[in-house]
Design an enzyme around this catalytic site. Structure first.
Site, PDB file in Angstrom:
ATOM      1  N   ARG A  51     -31.927  39.644 -21.948  1.00 39.35           N
ATOM      2  CA  ARG A  51     -31.662  41.071 -21.784  1.00 39.35           C
ATOM      3  C   ARG A  51     -30.146  41.255 -21.742  1.00 39.35           C
ATOM      4  O   ARG A  51     -29.395  40.284 -21.791  1.00 39.35           O
ATOM      5  CB  ARG A  51     -32.400  41.698 -20.586  1.00 39.35           C
ATOM      6  CG  ARG A  51     -32.739  40.827 -19.421  1.00 39.35           C
ATOM      7  CD  ARG A  51     -31.570  40.325 -18.652  1.00 39.35           C
ATOM      8  NE  ARG A  51     -30.674  41.429 -18.317  1.00 39.35           N
ATOM      9  CZ  ARG A  51     -29.407  41.325 -18.074  1.00 39.35           C
ATOM     10  NH1 ARG A  51     -28.801  40.126 -18.142  1.00 39.35           N
ATOM     11  NH2 ARG A  51     -28.662  42.363 -17.771  1.00 39.35           N
ATOM     12  N   GLY A  52     -29.724  42.536 -21.638  1.00 40.19           N
ATOM     13  CA  GLY A  52     -28.293  42.811 -21.750  1.00 40.19           C
ATOM     14  C   GLY A  52     -28.003  43.099 -23.220  1.00 40.19           C
ATOM     15  O   GLY A  52     -28.456  42.344 -24.103  1.00 40.19           O
ATOM     16  N   ALA A  53     -27.271  44.184 -23.477  1.00 47.54           N
ATOM     17  CA  ALA A  53     -27.122  44.669 -24.851  1.00 47.54           C
ATOM     18  C   ALA A  53     -26.612  43.607 -25.849  1.00 47.54           C
ATOM     19  O   ALA A  53     -27.266  43.370 -26.876  1.00 47.54           O
ATOM     20  CB  ALA A  53     -26.226  45.908 -24.839  1.00 47.54           C
ATOM     21  N   ARG A  88     -36.748  46.925 -28.149  1.00 46.58           N
ATOM     22  CA  ARG A  88     -36.252  47.760 -27.041  1.00 46.58           C
ATOM     23  C   ARG A  88     -35.427  48.886 -27.670  1.00 46.58           C
ATOM     24  O   ARG A  88     -34.638  48.622 -28.571  1.00 46.58           O
ATOM     25  CB  ARG A  88     -35.401  46.941 -26.039  1.00 46.58           C
ATOM     26  CG  ARG A  88     -36.237  46.006 -25.166  1.00 46.58           C
ATOM     27  CD  ARG A  88     -35.403  45.394 -24.048  1.00 46.58           C
ATOM     28  NE  ARG A  88     -35.170  46.335 -22.963  1.00 46.58           N
ATOM     29  CZ  ARG A  88     -34.350  46.088 -21.942  1.00 46.58           C
ATOM     30  NH1 ARG A  88     -33.688  44.949 -21.885  1.00 46.58           N
ATOM     31  NH2 ARG A  88     -34.197  46.973 -20.980  1.00 46.58           N
ATOM     32  N   GLN A 199     -31.562  43.096 -11.525  1.00 46.87           N
ATOM     33  CA  GLN A 199     -30.603  42.264 -12.281  1.00 46.87           C
ATOM     34  C   GLN A 199     -29.314  42.021 -11.484  1.00 46.87           C
ATOM     35  O   GLN A 199     -28.660  40.996 -11.657  1.00 46.87           O
ATOM     36  CB  GLN A 199     -30.222  42.934 -13.614  1.00 46.87           C
ATOM     37  CG  GLN A 199     -31.344  43.054 -14.626  1.00 46.87           C
ATOM     38  CD  GLN A 199     -32.006  44.418 -14.546  1.00 46.87           C
ATOM     39  OE1 GLN A 199     -32.142  44.978 -13.469  1.00 46.87           O
ATOM     40  NE2 GLN A 199     -32.428  44.945 -15.674  1.00 46.87           N
ATOM     41  N   ASP A 240     -25.005  50.081 -22.684  1.00 46.28           N
ATOM     42  CA  ASP A 240     -25.964  49.744 -23.740  1.00 46.28           C
ATOM     43  C   ASP A 240     -25.721  50.556 -25.001  1.00 46.28           C
ATOM     44  O   ASP A 240     -26.182  50.194 -26.079  1.00 46.28           O
ATOM     45  CB  ASP A 240     -27.397  49.975 -23.258  1.00 46.28           C
ATOM     46  CG  ASP A 240     -27.784  48.885 -22.286  1.00 46.28           C
ATOM     47  OD1 ASP A 240     -27.348  48.957 -21.126  1.00 46.28           O
ATOM     48  OD2 ASP A 240     -28.470  47.940 -22.707  1.00 46.28           O
ATOM     49  N   ASN A 250     -26.068  53.550 -19.739  1.00 40.14           N
ATOM     50  CA  ASN A 250     -26.175  52.217 -19.115  1.00 40.14           C
ATOM     51  C   ASN A 250     -27.354  52.224 -18.145  1.00 40.14           C
ATOM     52  O   ASN A 250     -28.053  53.236 -17.988  1.00 40.14           O
ATOM     53  CB  ASN A 250     -24.863  51.866 -18.398  1.00 40.14           C
ATOM     54  CG  ASN A 250     -24.818  50.419 -17.940  1.00 40.14           C
ATOM     55  OD1 ASN A 250     -25.115  49.510 -18.718  1.00 40.14           O
ATOM     56  ND2 ASN A 250     -24.466  50.179 -16.698  1.00 40.14           N
ATOM     57  N   LYS A 251     -27.571  51.119 -17.493  1.00 37.51           N
ATOM     58  CA  LYS A 251     -28.708  50.960 -16.576  1.00 37.51           C
ATOM     59  C   LYS A 251     -28.825  52.144 -15.633  1.00 37.51           C
ATOM     60  O   LYS A 251     -27.819  52.604 -15.074  1.00 37.51           O
ATOM     61  CB  LYS A 251     -28.522  49.653 -15.786  1.00 37.51           C
ATOM     62  CG  LYS A 251     -29.607  49.302 -14.806  1.00 37.51           C
ATOM     63  CD  LYS A 251     -30.985  49.255 -15.398  1.00 37.51           C
ATOM     64  CE  LYS A 251     -31.125  48.333 -16.580  1.00 37.51           C
ATOM     65  NZ  LYS A 251     -32.373  48.513 -17.335  1.00 37.51           N
TER      66      LYS A 251
END
Ligand code: MRU
Length: 356
Positions: A51-53, A88, A199, A240, A250-251
């Site tokens: 995960r993570g862009a 995603r 996370q 992201d 973002n998150k």
């Protein structure tokens, strides 16, 4: 960066297999997982084993490589590309990486297609490492400035994991922190837990511990009071998808931190490689915001007393829950965008001046 003293990257290619660190098992277990087919890469992205862009972009690039190993037919490749992009929806890096791979391979039918695809996927990873390193060197200036004035530990708040585990190495938001630490500047990180997938606690705090950087996990709602108390010198988060006008997706929860930082006059920076910029979408309302399974909220995973990873239900079974994974922070709340090319204002002009 290091895990138990040994240098790792988050993804690599060996014997026609993509190797990843399964991030759903961290911090309790360190497991290297093999991805052998394009379906394996799609599932790893969906289940957030990676995960993570930037990392999901790199994984998708390797997914294209695996797809060629499985079947050289162009229609199979096109289907794989579409499924990878849809794995995603929010991080633009996924589409960016797949489009880059497909452009490189367009019209190729030769024996060399696999070699060319593998070289391109490896180049995407190499570039990401170099961009993240440059983000660190550029962001270090901001931390240094605060330290030179304060002459004491710089307290930095971050949300989610925009660390090396979200990229190939260095991270985006963490790269300036790692560079400051290496230069001997005392830093302490407030790591937002980042519900529901945690996370911040499971990945950011874990990777900072492994590098010997002081950090404290806080519940997501704690940042505001810490800022009011003067316990936060600056915030750095990842993104992201950054729009050309400087708005940052973002998150979920990033927006609330930016509001609190603005109210308390605390610098709020966003760190990103250029692969995260979406030059096309004009209005933040058009960004596809991922809504994940509500069980990620209603159930929680941890170690039981026998050291076994267990999932337990924490909400009333009958309650409805909603799990939106991202939010958007308007450019006006952002002090600057830290990129591989330098720091710019979060605005169309700022970004255009850096990326002509
Ligand atoms: O849902 P995740 O864990 O993929 O979300 C990650 C983030 O929101 C990160 O902050 C973002 O991808 C930047 S990563 C350098």
């Amino acid at each position: 960066m290091k895990i138990e003293g040994k240098e790792y990257r988050t993804i690599w290619f060996e014997n026609n297999t993509v190797k990843i660190i399964d991030q759903t098992k961290l911090p309790h277990k360190f497991v290297i997982k093999d991805l052998k087919t394009v379906k394996d890469t799609i599932n790893a992205i969906k289940k957030m084993e990676v995960r993570g862009a930037p990392l999901i972009g790199a994984t998708a690039a390797y997914g294209i490589v695996l797809s060629i190993i499985e079947n050289t037919d162009h229609s199979f490749l096109k289907t794989s590309a579409r499924e990878l992009i849809n794995a995603r929806p929010t991080a633009i890096n996924l589409k960016w990486a797949v489009d880059r791979m497909m452009n490189k391979l367009s019209g190729l039918n030769s024996d060399k297609i696999l070699e060319i695809a593998l070289n391109e996927a490896q180049l995407i990873c190499k570039e990401d490492i170099s961009f993240c390193k440059s983000i660190g060197i550029n962001g270090l200036r901001v931390i240094e400035k605060i330290y030179n004035k304060k002459k004491d530990t710089v307290n930095i708040l971050t949300h989610c994991n925009a660390g090396w585990l979200a990229t190939i190495d260095w991270g985006t938001a963490t790269s300036p922190i790692y560079h400051a630490h290496k230069k001997g500047i005392p830093v302490h990180v407030w790591a937002d837990e980042t519900r529901p997938r945690n996370q911040g606690a499971n990945l950011t705090s874990y990777e900072l511990n492994e590098e010997g950087i002081k950090n404290t996990i806080i519940a997501d709602n704690t940042g505001g009071i810490l800022m009011q108390r003067g316990d936060v010198d600056m915030c750095i988060v990842g993104t992201d998808r950054t729009l050309a006008n400087g708005d940052v997706c973002n998150k979920v929860g990033t927006y609330l931190k930016a509001l609190a930082a603005h109210d308390n006059n605390i610098p709020f920076y966003v760190a990103l490689p250029s692969s995260t910029i979406d030059w096309n979408i004009k209005n933040y309302k058009d960004i596809p915001i991922e809504e994940r399974n509500s069980e990620e909220l209603s159930q929680i995973e941890g170690l039981d007393e026998n050291g076994i990873i267990k999932k337990v239900q924490i909400y009333p079974k009958k309650s409805k829950a909603m799990n939106l994974a991202f939010d958007v922070t308007p450019a006006k709340y952002i002090s600057g965008l830290i990129t591989e090319k330098g720091i710019c204002e979060a605005s169309e002009l700022g970004l255009k001046n850096l990326f002509k």
